[in-house]
Design an enzyme around this catalytic site. Structure first.
Site: not given
Ligand code: ADP
Ligand code: MG
Length: 379
Positions: A34-35, A119, A121, A123-125, A169, A221
C-alpha cells in the site's frame, strides 16, 4: 438481464442508435503493497468479480459524449477543444480520451454501467478508465499494450481528474487474471501473475466495506506523497524503492520522526510484498496471513492512513479466525480484506455487523471477492 445487456439497452435509450461493441474492466482489491506504487516499489493487487461495462459507438464528427447510470446527464467535449474541466465523474472517461486523442479522427458515444462499489477502495475509478481505454484503443486503432493503457488511465486521473494516485489500480484492472494476483514492479514496469490457490485451500478473500467514504484528492493522500518525497530527497535516493531494511537505522538518524515513520512503512511494505510472493509460491498461507496483519499495523501506526472502523474490521476478522486481514486501498476509509475459510464467511458478517453496531458505526457491507480477469472486449 446481465449488466452487459443492460448497458447496451441504456446506450440505445440514451443515444438512439446501437453501440459498435461492449468492453469491461474490473475493480481491484490490493492483497498487499500500500502506497508503494508511487514510491516505485512493489504491489500485489488482483481484479475482482465486479466490473464496469461500457458500450461505445463511433461518431462521424469529433464530439466525445459519455453517460452513466450514476446520473441522467450526457457530458461531452470536442477533440479539438480544451482539456475537459468541471465535468464531474465524466472527467475519468473524458480524461482518458483527452490523453489518447492524438491520432483520433472521430469522436464517440459511450454509456457506462457498473457493479463496482464506488468510493469503497475497490477502484471504481480504474474500472471506468480501463474499460474506456481498451475501447478507444480499438476504435481509434492506437495499438497500445495493456500496460501502456494502464499508464494512460493513471495520467488521466493525475492530470485531468487531479488525483495524485500511482499506477497500481489501472495495472491491476488491465492485467488481472482469474485466480491470480498481479505482482507489479512499479520501477521496471514488469508484471507477473502469481497463483493465489484460494479454491484448493477452501479460502476466500472477504471484503469488509466500512462505508466510510474516502477522497483520494484530499490532503491526506497528498501529504503522504510529500513525506515520501522528502524522505527520499533527504536520504539521497531517487525513490524509496532504492532503500531496504538495512537502511532503516540511517533513515531514523537522518529524518524527523514523522518522516521516518512514513519511510519505514514504505521500506517494510516493499519487503512484505516480496515475502508474500515467496509465501504464496511455497503455499505457506499462514505466513501470508502474518504479513497482511503486519501491513495493517504499519499503516495504522506508521503511515497513519487507517480509521477506527478499518481497525475494528481487522480485529473482528482475526477474532473470527481469519488467517490475515488488513485495510486495502489508499486509506482514510474504504474497505478491509480478510483471508478466511469459506465456511466462516457467515460468522464474519454477523460478528462485524455486531461489533460496528456496538460502536455506533454505520452498518458495514461484507462480501467475498473472486480474483477475476482484467479488461476485455465482451462483444
Ligand atoms: P474508488 O476508485 O475507490 O471507487 P474514487 O474516488 O477514486 O473511488 O473514484 C470514484 C469516482 O469514480 C466516483 O465518484 C465517480 O466520479 C467515478 N465513477 C466510478 N464508477 C463510475 C460509474 N460507473 N459511472 C460514473 N462515474 C463513476
Ligand atoms: Mg480510485
Amino acid at each position: 438481464m446481465s449488466l452487459k445487456e443492460q448497458v447496451v439497452a441504456s446506450f440505445e435509450n440514451t443515444f438512439g442508435h446501437q453501440p459498435d461493441g461492449v468492453w469491461s474492466a474490473p475493480g481491484r482489491a490490493n492483497l498487499i503493497g500500500e502506497h508503494t506504487d508511487y514510491n516505485l516499489g512493489f504491489v500485489l493487487p488482483f481484479g475482482i468479480n465486479f466490473r464496469t461495462y461500457v458500450a461505445v459507438a463511433k461518431r462521424a464528427d469529433r464530439k466525445c459524449r459519455v453517460a452513466s447510470t450514476i446520473d441522467s446527464k450526457i457530458y461531452e467535449f470536442d477533440l479539438d477543444g480544451e482539456m475537459p474541466k468541471n465535468l464531474d465523474w465524466a472527467l475519468y472517461p473524458l480524461g482518458v480520451a483527452w490523453v489518447m486523442r492524438e491520432n483520433a479522427d472521430f469522436g464517440f458515444d459511450a454509456f457506462f454501467d457498473s457493479n463496482v462499489p464506488i468510493g469503497a477502495g475497490l477502484s471504481s475509478s480504474a474500472a471506468i478508465e480501463c474499460s474506456i481505454a481498451l475501447a478507444l484503443n480499438e476504435i481509434w486503432n492506437t495499438n497500445h499494450t495493456k500496460q501502456e493503457l494502464a499508464l494512460i488511465g493513471q495520467k488521466a486521473e493525475n492530470q485531468v481528474v487531479g488525483a495524485p494516485t500511482g499506477m497500481m489500480d489501472q495495472t491491476a484492472s488491465m492485467l488481472a487474471q482469474s485466480d491470480g494476483a498481479v505482482l507489479l514492479d512499479c520501477k521496471k514496469l514488469e508484471t507477473k501473475v502469481i497463483d493465489l490457490g484460494l479454491t484448493k485451500n477452501n479460502l476466500v478473500i472477504a471484503v469488509i466495506d466500512t462505508k466510510v467514504a474516502h477522497r483520494h484528492s484530499d490532503g491526506g493522500y497528498r501529504s503522504r506523497r510529500d513525506s515520501c518525497e522528502l524522505g527520499a530527497k533527504t536520504l539521497g535516493v531517487e525513490s524509496l524503492r532504492e532503500l531496504s531494511l538495512s537502511d532503516l537505522p540511517r533513515a531514523q538518524s537522518q529524518l524527523d520522526d514523522l518522516t521516518y515513520r512514513r519511510v519505514k512503512h514504505i521500506i517494510t511494505e516493499n519487503q512484505r510484498v516480496l515475502d508474500s510472493v515467496s509465501a504464496l509460491r511455497d503455499g505457506n498461507l499462514e505466513s501470508l496471513g502474518r504479513l497482511l496483519l503486519e501491513s495493517h499495523s504499519s499503516m495504522r501506526d506508521d503511515f497513519e492512513i487507517s480509521v477506527p472502523e478499518l481497525d475494528l474490521a481487522v480485529e473482528t476478522a482475526m477474532e473470527v479466525g481469519a488467517i490475515g486481514s488488513r485495510m486495502t486501498g489508499g486509506g482514510f476509509g474504504g474497505a478491509a480484506i480478510a483471508l478466511i475459510a469459506e465456511s466462516k464467511l457467515g460468522e464474519l458478517e454477523i460478528a462485524c455487523k455486531k461489533a460496528f453496531e456496538a460502536n455506533s458505526y454505520a452498518e458495514p457491507n461484507i462480501f467475498a471477492v473472486v480474483p477475476s480477469e482484467g479488461a476485455r472486449k465482451d462483444s
